[in-house]
Design a protein around this motif. Structure first.
Motif, PDB file in Angstrom:
ATOM      1  N   ALA A 119       7.992  52.439  -3.047  1.00  0.00           N
ATOM      2  CA  ALA A 119       9.298  51.517  -2.759  1.00  0.00           C
ATOM      3  C   ALA A 119       9.574  51.604  -1.308  1.00  0.00           C
ATOM      4  O   ALA A 119       9.852  50.699  -0.672  1.00  0.00           O
ATOM      5  CB  ALA A 119      10.288  52.312  -3.501  1.00  0.00           C
ATOM      6  N   HIS A 120       9.189  52.721  -0.462  1.00  0.00           N
ATOM      7  CA  HIS A 120       9.564  52.762   1.025  1.00  0.00           C
ATOM      8  C   HIS A 120       8.705  51.771   1.725  1.00  0.00           C
ATOM      9  O   HIS A 120       9.077  51.018   2.520  1.00  0.00           O
ATOM     10  CB  HIS A 120       9.205  54.094   1.569  1.00  0.00           C
ATOM     11  N   GLU A 121       7.248  51.386   1.329  1.00  0.00           N
ATOM     12  CA  GLU A 121       6.621  50.655   2.167  1.00  0.00           C
ATOM     13  C   GLU A 121       6.823  49.166   1.697  1.00  0.00           C
ATOM     14  O   GLU A 121       6.899  48.371   2.627  1.00  0.00           O
ATOM     15  CB  GLU A 121       4.840  50.780   1.981  1.00  0.00           C
ATOM     16  N   ILE A 122       7.114  49.019   0.505  1.00  0.00           N
ATOM     17  CA  ILE A 122       7.677  47.474   0.164  1.00  0.00           C
ATOM     18  C   ILE A 122       8.842  47.214   0.846  1.00  0.00           C
ATOM     19  O   ILE A 122       9.308  46.186   1.253  1.00  0.00           O
ATOM     20  CB  ILE A 122       7.717  47.433  -1.513  1.00  0.00           C
ATOM     21  N   ALA A 123       9.685  48.177   0.914  1.00  0.00           N
ATOM     22  CA  ALA A 123      11.101  48.088   1.512  1.00  0.00           C
ATOM     23  C   ALA A 123      10.857  47.577   2.991  1.00  0.00           C
ATOM     24  O   ALA A 123      12.011  46.886   3.470  1.00  0.00           O
ATOM     25  CB  ALA A 123      11.739  49.381   1.623  1.00  0.00           C
ATOM     26  N   HIS A 124      10.000  47.972   3.661  1.00  0.00           N
ATOM     27  CA  HIS A 124       9.653  47.465   5.182  1.00  0.00           C
ATOM     28  C   HIS A 124       9.495  46.063   4.951  1.00  0.00           C
ATOM     29  O   HIS A 124      10.214  45.154   5.896  1.00  0.00           O
ATOM     30  CB  HIS A 124       8.451  48.140   5.672  1.00  0.00           C
ATOM     31  N   THR A 125       8.986  45.601   4.152  1.00  0.00           N
ATOM     32  CA  THR A 125       8.910  44.125   3.886  1.00  0.00           C
ATOM     33  C   THR A 125       9.892  43.339   3.574  1.00  0.00           C
ATOM     34  O   THR A 125      10.490  42.314   4.346  1.00  0.00           O
ATOM     35  CB  THR A 125       7.647  43.893   2.596  1.00  0.00           C
ATOM     36  N   ASN A 135      14.902  50.571  10.915  1.00  0.00           N
ATOM     37  CA  ASN A 135      13.528  50.291   9.951  1.00  0.00           C
ATOM     38  C   ASN A 135      13.230  51.384   9.030  1.00  0.00           C
ATOM     39  O   ASN A 135      13.200  51.325   7.671  1.00  0.00           O
ATOM     40  CB  ASN A 135      12.452  49.989  11.007  1.00  0.00           C
ATOM     41  N   GLU A 136      13.189  52.629   9.603  1.00  0.00           N
ATOM     42  CA  GLU A 136      12.755  53.659   8.668  1.00  0.00           C
ATOM     43  C   GLU A 136      14.052  54.369   7.942  1.00  0.00           C
ATOM     44  O   GLU A 136      13.567  54.606   6.529  1.00  0.00           O
ATOM     45  CB  GLU A 136      12.020  55.089   9.626  1.00  0.00           C
ATOM     46  N   GLY A 137      15.023  54.228   8.598  1.00  0.00           N
ATOM     47  CA  GLY A 137      16.255  54.685   7.607  1.00  0.00           C
ATOM     48  C   GLY A 137      16.621  53.916   6.404  1.00  0.00           C
ATOM     49  O   GLY A 137      16.729  54.485   5.326  1.00  0.00           O
ATOM     50  N   TYR A 142       9.441  63.390   8.467  1.00  0.00           N
ATOM     51  CA  TYR A 142      10.588  62.760   7.524  1.00  0.00           C
ATOM     52  C   TYR A 142      11.414  62.040   7.989  1.00  0.00           C
ATOM     53  O   TYR A 142      11.976  62.063   9.230  1.00  0.00           O
ATOM     54  CB  TYR A 142      10.900  63.879   6.447  1.00  0.00           C
ATOM     55  N   TYR A 143      12.166  61.062   7.453  1.00  0.00           N
ATOM     56  CA  TYR A 143      13.002  60.169   8.007  1.00  0.00           C
ATOM     57  C   TYR A 143      14.437  60.349   7.547  1.00  0.00           C
ATOM     58  O   TYR A 143      15.379  59.624   7.361  1.00  0.00           O
ATOM     59  CB  TYR A 143      12.877  58.739   7.627  1.00  0.00           C
ATOM     60  N   ASP A 144      14.671  61.830   6.811  1.00  0.00           N
ATOM     61  CA  ASP A 144      16.288  62.110   6.757  1.00  0.00           C
ATOM     62  C   ASP A 144      17.300  61.888   7.657  1.00  0.00           C
ATOM     63  O   ASP A 144      18.297  61.485   7.343  1.00  0.00           O
ATOM     64  CB  ASP A 144      16.115  63.578   6.255  1.00  0.00           C
TER      65      ASP A 144
END
Ligand SMILES: [Zn+2]
Length: 242
Positions: free
Chosen positions: A137-143, A162-164, A198-200
């Motif tokens: 889901a994280h990688e698709i979220a970048h799209t 972008n990462e948050g 991590y992107y916390d």
């Protein structure tokens, strides 16, 4: 073609062939499952029921976001070393890679579909809540994030936004802003992306700024706010709390 021969082919292949491998990698991944507009492809056999559960989980995470679209998204799980080097390219050490706008395909390495886990480089399973469903889901979220922007704007989008936002979609739940602030104040190393990977911290900043300003994700993306400004808002608020 044998694996070694295919690996040599990729090393000497022209750029157009390499691009085709990223945009149409299905021949390299003979096992697949589908769930609505999502599909999971692997170079290793997997349990079909487990794959359906993971894809349903990914759909649930994406559906929570106002950035969600109706497009098809394909997730490619890479197990073999030569595929990892050929398809992750300069990102060979990453758990996941997104090449949008070249393609909506996303690639995850060292993942175990039957266990819903992504492995570390030493073969240990990463702990929940960072499951395979989270990483996909994280990688698709970048799209979904970059679909809001022109290619030039995509290059200028601050990393923390972008990462948050990708992590916020990836986690699939409401961020515990107060809990994250307490961990930041306590010096939790997970809140330092450079140390933890991590992107916390970015997730905290994204959640805090959107709540503080009454913004939706699209507004935050359009703002291109520098990280220093977001950090300043959070620090000022923490000062008032004290
Ligand atoms: Zn990411």
């Amino acid at each position: 073609m044998k694996a070694a021969a295919i690996a040599v082919f990729f090393c000497v292949a022209p750029a157009g062939t390499a691009v085709a491998a990223l945009t149409h990698p299905q021949p390299l991944f003979p096992y697949h499952a589908e769930y609505g507009r999502l599909s999971l492809h692997s170079d290793r056999p997997f349990d079909a029921g487990r794959a359906n559960q993971i894809l349903a989980d990914v759909e649930r995470r994406l559906s929570r976001s106002s950035l969600n679209d109706d497009n098809a998204h394909r997730i490619f799980i890479i197990s073999s070393e030569w595929r990892r080097r050929a398809l992750l390219l300069w990102n060979a050490g990453a758990a996941g890679v997104n090449y949008y706008p070249l393609t909506r395909n996303v690639f995850l390495a060292r993942a175990n579909i039957d266990r819903d886990r992504v492995m570390t480089s030493t073969g240990e399973p990463k702990s929940p809540p960072r499951t395979l469903g989270y990483y996909a889901a994280h990688e698709i979220a970048h799209t979904l994030i970059k679909e809001q922007l022109t290619p030039l704007q995509q290059l200028k989008l601050p990393r923390w936004i972008n990462e948050g936002l990708a992590d916020d979609i990836g986690f699939g739940d409401d961020a515990d802003i107060e809990g994250l602030i307490q961990r930041l104040q306590a010096g939790d190393p997970d809140l330092d992306p450079a140390r933890s990977g991590y992107y916390d911290r970015y997730r905290l900043l994204v959640g805090y700024v959107m709540k503080h300003r009454g913004w939706v994700p699209g507004g935050l993306i359009a703002s291109c706010m520098p990280q220093s400004e977001a950090e300043g808002e959070l620090a000022a608020d923490r000062g008032r709390v004290r």
